[in-house]
Design a protein around this motif. Structure first.
Motif, PDB file in Angstrom:
ATOM      1  N   VAL A 129       0.837  -1.205   0.000  1.00 50.24           N
ATOM      2  CA  VAL A 129       0.000   0.000   0.000  1.00 50.24           C
ATOM      3  C   VAL A 129       0.870   1.252   0.000  1.00 50.24           C
TER       4      VAL A 129
ATOM      5  N   ARG B 133      -6.638   2.489   0.929  1.00 50.59           N
ATOM      6  CA  ARG B 133      -5.809   3.327   1.800  1.00 50.59           C
ATOM      7  C   ARG B 133      -6.455   3.463   3.179  1.00 50.59           C
TER       8      ARG B 133
ATOM      9  N   ALA C  60       0.467   5.655   0.335  1.00 53.78           N
ATOM     10  CA  ALA C  60      -0.217   5.849   1.617  1.00 53.78           C
ATOM     11  C   ALA C  60       0.724   5.405   2.727  1.00 53.78           C
TER      12      ALA C  60
END
Length: 407
Positions: free
Chosen positions: A70, A181, A76
């Motif tokens: 991620v 996210r 993020a």
């Protein structure tokens, strides 16, 4: 401020995450569901608890993989949670793993990530392929069926529907990326209490370091400056005492000179002590922020309009924090903003103190760009305060600090 992206703009990392995220989502979701199913079956046996403990450690590892993915593909930042405790003894260690909230939250993430992964792959791969088939339906139908075919409303409708669905692909991918996210920050990062403890520990360490440096600087100034002045004053008084009792009588001329010197040394020592103690507790705060802030803005080289609404008087430590924040922000306005005017607004009520400094300068203020805002944010965190910055390139800049009235 974050620059708005066009609707059709999708980052390459978001496409990659939607496509490559499906195998990891299937792996993680299958792992989590298998752990829950097998754990429930083995819960009445001796193997149940050891199996779940080992499975939770594995879930933590998968959570680390997803967190890195991620961060790399979706930009993020998800802070790593604290490591699990490792008490002495096998039973105590197993109990710590079984009661580890991070592992259980990661297991929940793996379950919820499964439908998101399927939806992301469908949006990035299946939906565009389906749109291509719908748009080209009139051609495919005529290629697959021999003989002439009349153009019907079905041909036109399939093409229009394909174009409409194709235009929804970027929005779907961006929406699912945002959901991923949010889910990662919620379940893969530290818990709210853990994050708050970490912030307080960092702020406490910063304040301790600053206070230690301040105390060392104060000790050095007292030793090298004030103490030397007092020693010189003592020598002058000793010489004056000698001038009072000579064999031929007091030397009034020399005595007057020494007394004048002692008076000057006393004044210098008092001024030095005032300078040293001003940074510990500003004398301007004796009358509260209502008197201190206008006096502070009066010394600014940039004209500052002041608006105050101080219905409550905060604690002394909060007043001191607000005062030093105002001083730092006004210094930044004068040194870095290129502003022609500024405004300072402070209000205290409802258990909160808010300080806002606006300027019409060039903008671009941010944490960690050499303006001292990062240190200011850390100091505010120590008194449960927050710092908000709105400074687009070209200005204007609005920086707001908010603290509790009482701590």
């Amino acid at each position: 401020m974050t620059e708005r992206r066009r609707y059709s703009s999708v980052r390459g990392g978001e496409w990659t995450f939607a496509v490559l995220g499906l195998p990891l989502a299937l792996l993680g979701g299958g792992y989590a569901l298998a752990v829950l199913y097998a754990g429930a079956l083995l819960s009445l046996t001796v193997l149940g608890l050891p199996f779940v403990a080992v499975a939770l450690l594995g879930a933590r590892g998968l959570g680390t993989l997803h967190r890195r993915l991620v961060g790399r593909l979706l930009d993020a930042r998800v802070d790593a949670p604290a490591r699990p405790p490792r008490p002495a003894g096998l039973v105590a260690r197993g109990r710590a793993v079984l009661t580890d909230p991070v592992a259980w939250r990661t297991l929940l993430y793996l379950v919820l990530r499964l439908p998101l992964g399927v939806a992301g792959f469908a949006s990035a791969v299946a939906l565009p392929l389906g749109c291509g088939w719908l748009i080209g339906y009139p051609l495919w139908a005529r290629l697959l069926q021999p003989g002439p075919m009349p153009f019907t409303w079905l041909d036109a409708g399939s093409t229009v529907l394909g174009l409409i669905l194709l235009s929804a692909v970027p929005g779907a991918i961006r929406g699912l990326s945002g959901a991923n996210r949010w889910l990662a920050r919620l379940l893969l990062g530290p818990a709210g209490a853990q994050q708050r403890v970490r912030e307080l520990e960092t702020a406490r360490a910063t304040l301790l370091a600053e206070n230690t440096d301040q105390l060392r600087r104060l000790e050095r100034d007292l030793h090298d400056g004030t103490q030397a002045r007092l020693v010189a004053l003592a020598i002058t008084l000793s010489l004056a005492d000698d001038a009072l009792a000579p064999v031929a009588g007091p030397d009034l001329g020399r005595l007057r000179t020494l007394v004048d010197r002692a008076r000057g040394q006393t004044d210098d020592t008092i001024a030095e002590l005032r300078r040293l103690t001003r940074g510990i507790h500003p004398a301007a705060l004796d009358g509260g922020l209502g008197e201190a802030l206008p006096g502070l803005t009066a010394t600014s080289p940039v004209p500052v309009a002041v608006r105050l609404d101080l219905r409550e008087r905060p604690d002394q430590v909060v007043e001191r924090a607000v005062y030093f924040c105002a001083a730092e922000l006004l210094t930044n306005v004068a040194k870095h903003s290129g502003a022609g005017s500024a405004e300072l607004v402070a209000d205290a009520g409802g258990g909160r103190v808010r300080l806002t400094v606006r300027d019409d300068g060039r903008g671009g203020a941010a944490l960690g760009v050499g303006t001292g805002l990062a240190g200011l944010a850390e100091r505010l965190a120590a008194v449960d305060g927050v710092l908000r910055i709105d400074s687009p390139p070209g200005g204007p800049t609005v920086i707001t600090t908010e603290l509790p009235t009482h701590i």
